[in-house]
Scaffold this motif. Sequence first.
Motif, mmCIF file in Angstrom:
data_model
loop_
_atom_site.group_PDB
_atom_site.id
_atom_site.type_symbol
_atom_site.label_atom_id
_atom_site.label_comp_id
_atom_site.label_asym_id
_atom_site.label_seq_id
_atom_site.Cartn_x
_atom_site.Cartn_y
_atom_site.Cartn_z
ATOM 1 N N GLY A 39 0.702 -1.172 0.069
ATOM 2 C CA GLY A 39 -0.079 -0.203 -0.092
ATOM 3 C C GLY A 39 0.692 1.170 -0.008
ATOM 4 N N HIS A 40 0.250 2.404 0.003
ATOM 5 C CA HIS A 40 0.852 3.648 0.296
ATOM 6 C C HIS A 40 0.227 4.487 1.360
ATOM 7 N N GLY A 41 1.015 5.127 2.183
ATOM 8 C CA GLY A 41 0.593 6.135 3.245
ATOM 9 C C GLY A 41 0.663 5.759 4.724
ATOM 10 N N GLN A 42 0.193 6.570 5.538
ATOM 11 C CA GLN A 42 0.283 6.174 6.908
ATOM 12 C C GLN A 42 -0.860 5.349 7.526
ATOM 13 N N ALA A 43 -2.027 5.639 6.867
ATOM 14 C CA ALA A 43 -3.077 4.683 7.143
ATOM 15 C C ALA A 43 -2.880 3.393 6.678
ATOM 16 N N ALA A 44 -2.260 2.984 5.355
ATOM 17 C CA ALA A 44 -1.919 1.580 5.137
ATOM 18 C C ALA A 44 -0.699 1.099 5.862
ATOM 19 N N PHE A 45 0.134 1.831 6.220
ATOM 20 C CA PHE A 45 1.153 1.653 7.103
ATOM 21 C C PHE A 45 0.727 1.053 8.481
ATOM 22 N N GLU A 46 -0.222 1.661 9.079
ATOM 23 C CA GLU A 46 -0.682 1.451 10.372
ATOM 24 C C GLU A 46 -1.429 0.090 10.263
ATOM 25 N N ALA A 47 -2.333 0.108 9.480
ATOM 26 C CA ALA A 47 -3.245 -1.305 9.142
ATOM 27 C C ALA A 47 -2.390 -2.540 9.093
ATOM 28 N N ALA A 48 -1.552 -2.260 8.208
ATOM 29 C CA ALA A 48 -0.539 -3.402 7.824
ATOM 30 C C ALA A 48 0.265 -3.685 9.327
ATOM 31 N N GLY A 49 0.791 -2.810 9.895
ATOM 32 C CA GLY A 49 1.406 -3.211 11.009
ATOM 33 C C GLY A 49 0.823 -3.772 12.254
ATOM 34 N N THR A 50 -0.440 -3.459 12.206
ATOM 35 C CA THR A 50 -1.445 -3.937 13.146
ATOM 36 C C THR A 50 -1.784 -5.276 12.937
ATOM 37 N N ALA A 51 -2.210 -5.657 11.479
ATOM 38 C CA ALA A 51 -2.498 -6.865 10.990
ATOM 39 C C ALA A 51 -1.309 -7.931 11.190
ATOM 40 N N VAL A 52 -0.037 -7.402 11.149
ATOM 41 C CA VAL A 52 1.144 -8.369 11.430
ATOM 42 C C VAL A 52 1.317 -8.520 12.789
ATOM 43 N N THR A 53 1.375 -7.639 13.613
ATOM 44 C CA THR A 53 1.879 -7.705 14.936
ATOM 45 C C THR A 53 0.573 -8.402 15.929
ATOM 46 N N THR A 54 -0.457 -8.254 15.406
ATOM 47 C CA THR A 54 -1.608 -8.982 16.150
ATOM 48 C C THR A 54 -1.798 -10.486 15.596
ATOM 49 N N PHE A 55 -1.093 -10.918 14.822
ATOM 50 C CA PHE A 55 -1.050 -12.198 14.254
ATOM 51 C C PHE A 55 -2.497 -12.234 13.252
ATOM 52 N N LEU A 56 -3.169 -11.185 12.985
ATOM 53 C CA LEU A 56 -4.403 -11.266 12.055
ATOM 54 C C LEU A 56 -4.010 -11.829 10.686
ATOM 55 N N ALA A 57 -2.688 -11.438 10.161
ATOM 56 C CA ALA A 57 -2.449 -11.613 8.859
ATOM 57 C C ALA A 57 -2.128 -13.362 8.875
#
Length: 177
Positions: A39-57
């Motif tokens: 993705g691109h931008g802060q919102a995509a960064f935050e959503a991706a980071g949350t998905a990875v660190t909460t094991f959602l991904a």
Amino acid sequence: MTRLIGAGRATLTYPDRGATARQPLPAGYHHLRHRTRVGHGQAAFEAAGTAVTTFLAHRASGMSVRSEAAAARPGARVDVGIGLGPLRITAPCRVIWTAYEPTRVGFAYGTLDGHPECGEESFLVERDPGGGVWFTVTAFSRPARWYTRLAGPAIPFLQRCCARRLGRRVRELAVPA
């Protein structure tokens, strides 16, 4: 800031603790590095980071995850299940390091006794200076069980397939709501 667990916290099955946070990766292992633009931008960064660190991904990729913590933190045990029914393999891991930084978010886990492989794998979301958001899987591993030794070159192929699938899921999860 990257945080690394202390030496006495876990019974890891390999000596190269934290090696996915630096280069080069240790010799004597199969190496994997797969990078996906998500993705691109802060919102995509935050959503991706949350998905990875909460094991959602991981869960969105079809894996089962049991963790001592809701989000990755150094020292937390994570059991990842792959497969179905009697063919399900549980892979016990311990979170080795985490990164919760302005342009980098992610973690790595290392293998514990009972894991079919021996090594470490990291999952990192990064925002580049132009705002592009990238997800990278970096791993080093070698067989730890008779069945992974028997499977030979199929294991690195399957690991690459899993990394690609994770990248696709992180891309889907990085779309701001």
